[in-house]
Design a protein around this motif. Structure first.
Motif, PDB file in Angstrom:
ATOM      1  N   ASP A 434       0.811  -1.211   0.000  1.00 33.16           N
ATOM      2  CA  ASP A 434       0.000   0.000   0.000  1.00 33.16           C
ATOM      3  C   ASP A 434       0.846   1.263   0.000  1.00 33.16           C
ATOM      4  OD1 ASP A 434      -2.462   1.421   0.171  1.00 33.16           O
ATOM      5  OD2 ASP A 434      -2.170   1.647   2.336  1.00 33.16           O
ATOM      6  N   GLU A 435       1.912   1.266   0.765  1.00 30.74           N
ATOM      7  CA  GLU A 435       2.699   2.485   0.944  1.00 30.74           C
ATOM      8  C   GLU A 435       3.815   2.640  -0.081  1.00 30.74           C
ATOM      9  OE1 GLU A 435       4.069   2.122   4.961  1.00 30.74           O
ATOM     10  OE2 GLU A 435       2.020   2.022   5.782  1.00 30.74           O
ATOM     11  N   ARG A 436       4.414   1.532  -0.523  1.00 34.37           N
ATOM     12  CA  ARG A 436       5.589   1.628  -1.404  1.00 34.37           C
ATOM     13  C   ARG A 436       5.450   0.804  -2.678  1.00 34.37           C
ATOM     14  NH1 ARG A 436       7.146   0.312   3.610  1.00 34.37           N
ATOM     15  NH2 ARG A 436       7.808  -1.785   3.012  1.00 34.37           N
ATOM     16  N   ASP A 437       4.308   0.144  -2.855  1.00 30.26           N
ATOM     17  CA  ASP A 437       4.106  -0.795  -3.958  1.00 30.26           C
ATOM     18  C   ASP A 437       5.219  -1.840  -3.983  1.00 30.26           C
ATOM     19  OD1 ASP A 437       2.289  -1.597  -5.920  1.00 30.26           O
ATOM     20  OD2 ASP A 437       3.557  -0.826  -7.529  1.00 30.26           O
ATOM     21  N   ASP A 438       5.613  -2.266  -2.788  1.00 32.90           N
ATOM     22  CA  ASP A 438       6.690  -3.238  -2.607  1.00 32.90           C
ATOM     23  C   ASP A 438       6.058  -4.607  -2.388  1.00 32.90           C
ATOM     24  OD1 ASP A 438       8.857  -4.765  -1.930  1.00 32.90           O
ATOM     25  OD2 ASP A 438       9.397  -3.614  -0.137  1.00 32.90           O
ATOM     26  N   TRP A 439       6.191  -5.462  -3.389  1.00 32.51           N
ATOM     27  CA  TRP A 439       5.599  -6.796  -3.328  1.00 32.51           C
ATOM     28  C   TRP A 439       6.581  -7.851  -2.848  1.00 32.51           C
ATOM     29  CZ3 TRP A 439       0.497  -8.142  -4.584  1.00 32.51           C
ATOM     30  CH2 TRP A 439      -0.306  -7.068  -5.002  1.00 32.51           C
ATOM     31  N   SER A 440       7.803  -7.434  -2.485  1.00 34.56           N
ATOM     32  CA  SER A 440       8.806  -8.430  -2.088  1.00 34.56           C
ATOM     33  C   SER A 440       8.446  -9.144  -0.782  1.00 34.56           C
ATOM     34  CB  SER A 440      10.194  -7.794  -2.006  1.00 34.56           C
ATOM     35  OG  SER A 440      10.227  -6.730  -1.085  1.00 34.56           O
ATOM     36  N   PRO A 441       7.892  -8.488   0.252  1.00 34.96           N
ATOM     37  CA  PRO A 441       7.484  -9.270   1.437  1.00 34.96           C
ATOM     38  C   PRO A 441       6.388 -10.291   1.127  1.00 34.96           C
ATOM     39  CG  PRO A 441       7.687  -6.943   1.993  1.00 34.96           C
ATOM     40  CD  PRO A 441       7.766  -7.038   0.499  1.00 34.96           C
ATOM     41  N   PHE A 442       5.479  -9.930   0.240  1.00 31.57           N
ATOM     42  CA  PHE A 442       4.428 -10.862  -0.189  1.00 31.57           C
ATOM     43  C   PHE A 442       5.050 -12.077  -0.869  1.00 31.57           C
ATOM     44  CE2 PHE A 442       1.656 -12.163  -3.784  1.00 31.57           C
ATOM     45  CZ  PHE A 442       0.524 -12.560  -3.094  1.00 31.57           C
ATOM     46  N   ALA A 443       5.958 -11.844  -1.811  1.00 33.08           N
ATOM     47  CA  ALA A 443       6.603 -12.951  -2.524  1.00 33.08           C
ATOM     48  C   ALA A 443       7.430 -13.809  -1.582  1.00 33.08           C
ATOM     49  CB  ALA A 443       7.476 -12.402  -3.653  1.00 33.08           C
ATOM     50  N   ALA A 444       8.130 -13.161  -0.635  1.00 29.37           N
ATOM     51  CA  ALA A 444       8.941 -13.907   0.311  1.00 29.37           C
ATOM     52  C   ALA A 444       8.077 -14.795   1.198  1.00 29.37           C
ATOM     53  CB  ALA A 444       9.776 -12.945   1.164  1.00 29.37           C
ATOM     54  N   LYS A 445       6.902 -14.294   1.577  1.00 30.67           N
ATOM     55  CA  LYS A 445       6.015 -15.093   2.415  1.00 30.67           C
ATOM     56  C   LYS A 445       5.480 -16.294   1.661  1.00 30.67           C
ATOM     57  CE  LYS A 445       4.141 -15.805   6.390  1.00 30.67           C
ATOM     58  NZ  LYS A 445       4.974 -16.025   7.593  1.00 30.67           N
ATOM     59  N   ILE A 446       5.136 -16.110   0.386  1.00 31.92           N
ATOM     60  CA  ILE A 446       4.682 -17.250  -0.424  1.00 31.92           C
ATOM     61  C   ILE A 446       5.786 -18.305  -0.494  1.00 31.92           C
ATOM     62  CG2 ILE A 446       3.934 -17.993  -2.712  1.00 31.92           C
ATOM     63  CD1 ILE A 446       1.834 -16.357  -1.254  1.00 31.92           C
ATOM     64  N   ASP A 447       7.032 -17.873  -0.701  1.00 36.02           N
ATOM     65  CA  ASP A 447       8.147 -18.824  -0.758  1.00 36.02           C
ATOM     66  C   ASP A 447       8.295 -19.576   0.563  1.00 36.02           C
ATOM     67  OD1 ASP A 447       8.728 -18.105  -3.353  1.00 36.02           O
ATOM     68  OD2 ASP A 447      10.371 -16.745  -2.813  1.00 36.02           O
ATOM     69  N   ALA A 448       8.167 -18.854   1.685  1.00 35.55           N
ATOM     70  CA  ALA A 448       8.306 -19.487   2.992  1.00 35.55           C
ATOM     71  C   ALA A 448       7.176 -20.479   3.252  1.00 35.55           C
ATOM     72  CB  ALA A 448       8.337 -18.419   4.085  1.00 35.55           C
ATOM     73  N   ILE A 449       5.967 -20.125   2.856  1.00 39.97           N
ATOM     74  CA  ILE A 449       4.823 -21.022   3.031  1.00 39.97           C
ATOM     75  C   ILE A 449       5.026 -22.297   2.228  1.00 39.97           C
ATOM     76  CG2 ILE A 449       2.372 -21.315   2.509  1.00 39.97           C
ATOM     77  CD1 ILE A 449       2.057 -18.274   3.070  1.00 39.97           C
ATOM     78  N   ARG A 450       5.476 -22.152   0.995  1.00 36.23           N
ATOM     79  CA  ARG A 450       5.663 -23.331   0.159  1.00 36.23           C
ATOM     80  C   ARG A 450       6.810 -24.209   0.661  1.00 36.23           C
ATOM     81  NH1 ARG A 450       4.281 -21.167  -6.019  1.00 36.23           N
ATOM     82  NH2 ARG A 450       2.088 -20.731  -5.573  1.00 36.23           N
ATOM     83  N   ALA A 451       7.828 -23.579   1.243  1.00 38.61           N
ATOM     84  CA  ALA A 451       8.901 -24.368   1.848  1.00 38.61           C
ATOM     85  C   ALA A 451       8.367 -25.167   3.040  1.00 38.61           C
ATOM     86  CB  ALA A 451      10.035 -23.457   2.296  1.00 38.61           C
ATOM     87  N   MET A 452       7.498 -24.550   3.845  1.00 43.60           N
ATOM     88  CA  MET A 452       6.886 -25.270   4.955  1.00 43.60           C
ATOM     89  C   MET A 452       6.052 -26.432   4.436  1.00 43.60           C
ATOM     90  SD  MET A 452       4.190 -23.958   7.874  1.00 43.60           S
ATOM     91  CE  MET A 452       2.926 -23.557   6.637  1.00 43.60           C
ATOM     92  N   GLY A 453       5.283 -26.184   3.390  1.00 41.56           N
ATOM     93  CA  GLY A 453       4.465 -27.260   2.824  1.00 41.56           C
ATOM     94  C   GLY A 453       5.316 -28.419   2.359  1.00 41.56           C
ATOM     95  N   ALA A 454       6.444 -28.128   1.719  1.00 42.41           N
ATOM     96  CA  ALA A 454       7.346 -29.191   1.269  1.00 42.41           C
ATOM     97  C   ALA A 454       7.910 -29.958   2.455  1.00 42.41           C
ATOM     98  CB  ALA A 454       8.471 -28.604   0.423  1.00 42.41           C
ATOM     99  N   ALA A 455       8.268 -29.240   3.529  1.00 44.66           N
ATOM    100  CA  ALA A 455       8.816 -29.896   4.719  1.00 44.66           C
ATOM    101  C   ALA A 455       7.776 -30.784   5.389  1.00 44.66           C
ATOM    102  CB  ALA A 455       9.312 -28.844   5.694  1.00 44.66           C
ATOM    103  N   LEU A 456       6.521 -30.329   5.445  1.00 40.54           N
ATOM    104  CA  LEU A 456       5.468 -31.124   6.053  1.00 40.54           C
ATOM    105  C   LEU A 456       5.154 -32.365   5.228  1.00 40.54           C
ATOM    106  CD1 LEU A 456       3.072 -28.290   7.239  1.00 40.54           C
ATOM    107  CD2 LEU A 456       4.141 -29.989   8.702  1.00 40.54           C
ATOM    108  N   ARG A 457       5.279 -32.268   3.920  1.00 37.39           N
ATOM    109  CA  ARG A 457       4.992 -33.421   3.067  1.00 37.39           C
ATOM    110  C   ARG A 457       6.106 -34.453   3.125  1.00 37.39           C
ATOM    111  NH1 ARG A 457       3.186 -29.308  -0.304  1.00 37.39           N
ATOM    112  NH2 ARG A 457       5.073 -29.351  -1.526  1.00 37.39           N
TER     113      ARG A 457
END
Length: 457
Positions: A434-457
């Motif tokens: 919203d403030e900086r049009d910075d999508w990098s934290p969003f992308a980083a969170k998606i990567d972290a979530i998918r890494a967790m999913g891989a670890a759980l599987r």
């Protein structure tokens, strides 16, 4: 990169139901279409990952029809109970189904929208979606998928260039259109509408469609038996859904009967939250003043919704087999919640009594100690509980010693911090956009979530 891509296999099964189930509509003509998220991992399951960004935006922002599937968008008709009050004035008010296709296993998948414009069911709404709402839905669906919850997939998020006014967040705010991929968009409320209209022929057609297209079972020709069989399937799937919410620490927020997919697949994420501790009274929606859909009441709420399907199916079947199916919910839920929590603990099931004892001990310790849900499951994965967990955890620790790990902790995810999704995390991700049009934290969170999913599987 996509793995195991499938061929594109278009379908148009929804058209077999006929036009009393939906209304042809047109998508809004948005001022712009800026691609913000594309889920190539999901797209590869139906042969769409090969689209370039221009083709993707035309398909999922302008809704140029995909080849050989539905000729245009269809807004589905349904009714539903909203916070236990029946509402016959529902239907797709800011979304539609615009394509169907089959995955590699032959299962039917719908592409549906959120924020695509007004329909005959919009009432006073503008048919739009805030960009923040779209970001939240992507985060919710990715997190739930990683945590083993049956969920719709967020396929695409496109910013649309309109300034929206909303009463519950700072306005004007940015707009978006979301595309979700799910195994059908038939809801319990779809059946409630037909019961309300006393449309027995329509009910029989929808039962047959759901069995054939969403469950992969041929109808038997006897309408009453098919109705009872369908209810049995839905009770099983929704009991599993309720159990998976609890193991994930997830609070949907609005478990109305029009928000329950008859495939037992979670979808439509509005005021969702992840509970940080095992607090049965924790609610997600600020307007849920009675705590009807609180964390600990979700199994009850979903069972109640399944009861409304049974009531609707009385149009075709006697009550006895329907009641018999409903009465299996509790046992199915108990089995499913044991399986879900053991899966998140990373241990193999033993027997029903032992599994139940471990699950009950875990829930009690989480509730009484206030330990973070994500912290505990991260630390205990594989069956080993660190020594810093005090005497309140001795029963859990003792019971865990009898279990074999189903996976080790070699994945890099286990060497870091838990991948949690607190409201503060969501707000920080949105603030950067919203403030900086910075999508990098969003992308980083998606990567972290998918890494967790891989670890759980």
């Amino acid at each position: 990169m996509p793995t195991n891509p499938q061929a594109y296999r278009p379908a148009a099964a929804l058209l077999t139901l006929g036009d009393r189930f939906y209304d042809p509509v047109a998508a809004a003509d948005f001022p712009e279409t800026r691609l913000r998220f594309r889920n190539d991992r999901a797209a590869s399951q139906v042969g769409l990952e090969t689209l370039d960004d221009g083709e993707w935006t035309r398909a999922f922002g302008r809704f140029v029809p995909l080849p050989d599937t539905l000729p245009g968008p269809l807004a589905l008709r349904y009714h539903g109970h909203q916070f236990r009050h029946y509402n016959p004035d529902l239907g797709d008010g800011r979304g539609f189904t615009f394509a169907q296709m089959r995955d590699g296993a032959g299962r039917l998948l719908d592409l549906g929208t959120k924020g695509s414009g007004t329909t005959p069911w919009s009432r006073a709404g503008d048919g739009r979606l805030t960009l923040k709402g779209g970001v939240r839905e992507v985060l919710a669906s990715e997190m739930l998928e990683a945590l083993g919850v049956p969920t719709s997939r967020s396929l695409s998020l496109i910013e649309t260039g309109e300034a929206l006014v909303r009463g519950d967040e700072p306005s004007p705010t940015r707009s978006a259109v979301l595309v979700r991929m799910s195994h059908g968009h038939i809801r319990i409320g779809s059946f409630q509408r037909l019961a309300y209209l006393r449309d027995a022929d329509g009910m029989a057609a929808l039962v047959a469609y759901t069995l054939r297209e969403l469950y992969g079972e041929e109808p038997g020709g006897e309408q009453a038996a098919d109705a009872a069989r369908l209810l049995d399937r839905v009770v099983g799937r929704t009991a599993t859904l309720a159990a998976s919410y609890m193991a994930a620490g997830f609070v949907h927020g609005v478990l109305n009967s029009d928000n329950i997919n008859v495939t037992g697949e979670s979808f439509d994420y509005g005021p969702w939250r992840f509970a940080q501790t095992w607090d049965p009274d924790f609610t997600a929606a600020y307007f849920d003043h009675q705590g009807l859909y609180a964390f600990g009441r979700q199994p009850e709420a979903i069972h109640w919704d399944a009861m409304q399907l049974a009531v609707s199916l009385r149009l075709l079947a006697d009550s006895a087999p329907l009641i018999a199916a409903l009465d299996t919910f509790a046992d199915r839920y108990q089995a499913a919640v044991s399986a879900a929590i053991l899966w998140r603990l990373g241990v193999r099931p033993r027997d029903a009594d032992s599994d139940r004892a471990l699950v009950q001990a875990t829930e009690k310790a989480l509730r009484t100690t206030g330990t973070g849900i994500d912290r505990f499951f991260h630390d205990a994965f594989g069956g080993g509980l660190p020594h810093r967990y005090g005497p309140e955890w001795d029963n859990v620790r003792t019971l865990l010693t009898a279990y074999d790990p189903r996976s080790d902790r070699t994945h890099p995810h286990w060497r870091g911090e838990p991948c949690a999704m607190s409201i503060d995390t969501v707000e920080a991700i949105w603030a950067a956009i919203d403030e900086r049009d910075d999508w990098s934290p969003f992308a980083a969170k998606i990567d972290a979530i998918r890494a967790m999913g891989a670890a759980l599987r």
